[in-house]
Design an enzyme around this catalytic site. Structure first.
Site, short mmCIF file in Angstrom:
data_model
loop_
_atom_site.label_atom_id
_atom_site.label_comp_id
_atom_site.label_asym_id
_atom_site.label_seq_id
_atom_site.Cartn_x
_atom_site.Cartn_y
_atom_site.Cartn_z
N HIS A 45 0.85 -1.20 0.00
CA HIS A 45 0.00 0.00 0.00
C HIS A 45 0.89 1.25 0.00
O HIS A 45 1.93 1.28 0.64
CB HIS A 45 -0.88 0.03 1.27
CG HIS A 45 -2.02 -0.92 1.23
ND1 HIS A 45 -3.19 -0.64 0.58
CD2 HIS A 45 -2.17 -2.16 1.75
CE1 HIS A 45 -4.02 -1.66 0.71
NE2 HIS A 45 -3.41 -2.59 1.41
N ARG B 8 18.69 -13.59 4.91
CA ARG B 8 20.07 -13.47 4.45
C ARG B 8 20.57 -14.85 4.09
O ARG B 8 20.11 -15.87 4.61
CB ARG B 8 20.94 -12.82 5.50
CG ARG B 8 20.98 -13.58 6.79
CD ARG B 8 21.86 -12.94 7.85
NE ARG B 8 21.71 -13.53 9.15
CZ ARG B 8 21.83 -14.79 9.50
NH1 ARG B 8 22.06 -15.69 8.60
NH2 ARG B 8 21.69 -15.19 10.75
N THR C 257 13.20 -9.88 1.33
CA THR C 257 13.04 -8.49 0.86
C THR C 257 14.03 -8.13 -0.24
O THR C 257 13.95 -7.05 -0.80
CB THR C 257 13.23 -7.50 2.03
OG1 THR C 257 14.55 -7.67 2.57
CG2 THR C 257 12.19 -7.73 3.12
N ARG D 289 24.17 -20.17 3.48
CA ARG D 289 25.20 -20.91 2.76
C ARG D 289 24.70 -21.22 1.35
O ARG D 289 23.53 -21.04 1.03
CB ARG D 289 25.56 -22.20 3.49
CG ARG D 289 24.45 -23.22 3.58
CD ARG D 289 24.88 -24.43 4.42
NE ARG D 289 23.78 -25.33 4.66
CZ ARG D 289 23.58 -26.45 3.97
NH1 ARG D 289 24.37 -26.80 3.01
NH2 ARG D 289 22.54 -27.22 4.28
N ALA E 206 11.92 -21.41 7.45
CA ALA E 206 10.65 -21.04 8.06
C ALA E 206 10.72 -19.67 8.71
O ALA E 206 11.74 -19.29 9.29
CB ALA E 206 10.24 -22.09 9.08
#
Length: 188
Positions: free
Chosen positions: A111, A177, A162, A180, A157
């Site tokens: 939004h 992130r 992003t 490995r 999980a």
């Protein structure tokens, strides 16, 4: 009395298959052979949106799949887990042989918000999402707009993706992130 639950279970499967066939009659929704929807799946294409399910796609119960204005493609033999939400206003492309666990959220929009804006009426900012072949999204993963996830990757999980993820990566965290790299299975 043990016969009744078996009969209702079978009727539920038949009704889901029938519903898939009825929905696939719409130009906005196409499905390859062998697709299956479990009970209470919501599959919608509205306002010019399109959905294409490849051969053998399985969508588990209570999943909510929507293409409103956007394009949503799910590749062959991919699985979408129960209670997952996938919503496209731009484009979401999910590769073949992907495993999307339960309660996963994939949205290619946010939004608009800010000073002087009424968030509920301000519209959306969109960017396409691309998820490569053979990707596993663990339970409760969130994938945000504009992200590309490389083929062969595993997203742990509860991770929130992003940024783009390279191929064959194991990814965890909020924000996600790379933990490995995995050997490239296609090189074998």
């Amino acid at each position: 009395m043990k016969v009744l639950p078996a009969i209702f279970k079978r009727l539920g499967r038949v009704a889901s298959q029938l519903r898939l066939k009825i929905l696939c009659g719409a130009r906005e929704i196409e499905a390859g052979g062998g697709c299956s929807l479990s009970a209470n799946v919501r599959l919608r294409a509205t306002d010019g949106g399109t959905v294409h399910l490849g051969e053998g796609v399985a969508i588990d119960r209570f999943a909510d799949i929507t293409a409103k204005h956007g394009r949503l493609v799910v590749g062959r033999f991919s699985y979408i887990g129960q209670y997952s939400v996938i919503c496209s206003r731009d484009a979401i492309i999910i590769g073949s042989n992907c495993l999307i666990a339960e309660h996963v959220t994939i949205r290619d929009q946010d939004h608009r918000f800010g000073p002087g804006l009424v968030t509920a009426k301000a519209g959306f900012i969109t960017a396409p999402i691309n998820i490569g072949d053979n990707v596993w999204l663990g339970a409760k993963v969130t994938v945000t707009k504009g992200v590309t996830i490389g083929p062969g990757s595993v997203i742990g999980a509860n991770s929130v993706v992003t940024q783009d993820i390279p191929a064959n990566s194991v990814v965890v965290g909020v924000p996600a992130r790379v933990l490995r790299s995995l050997p490239d299975a296609s090189a074998e």
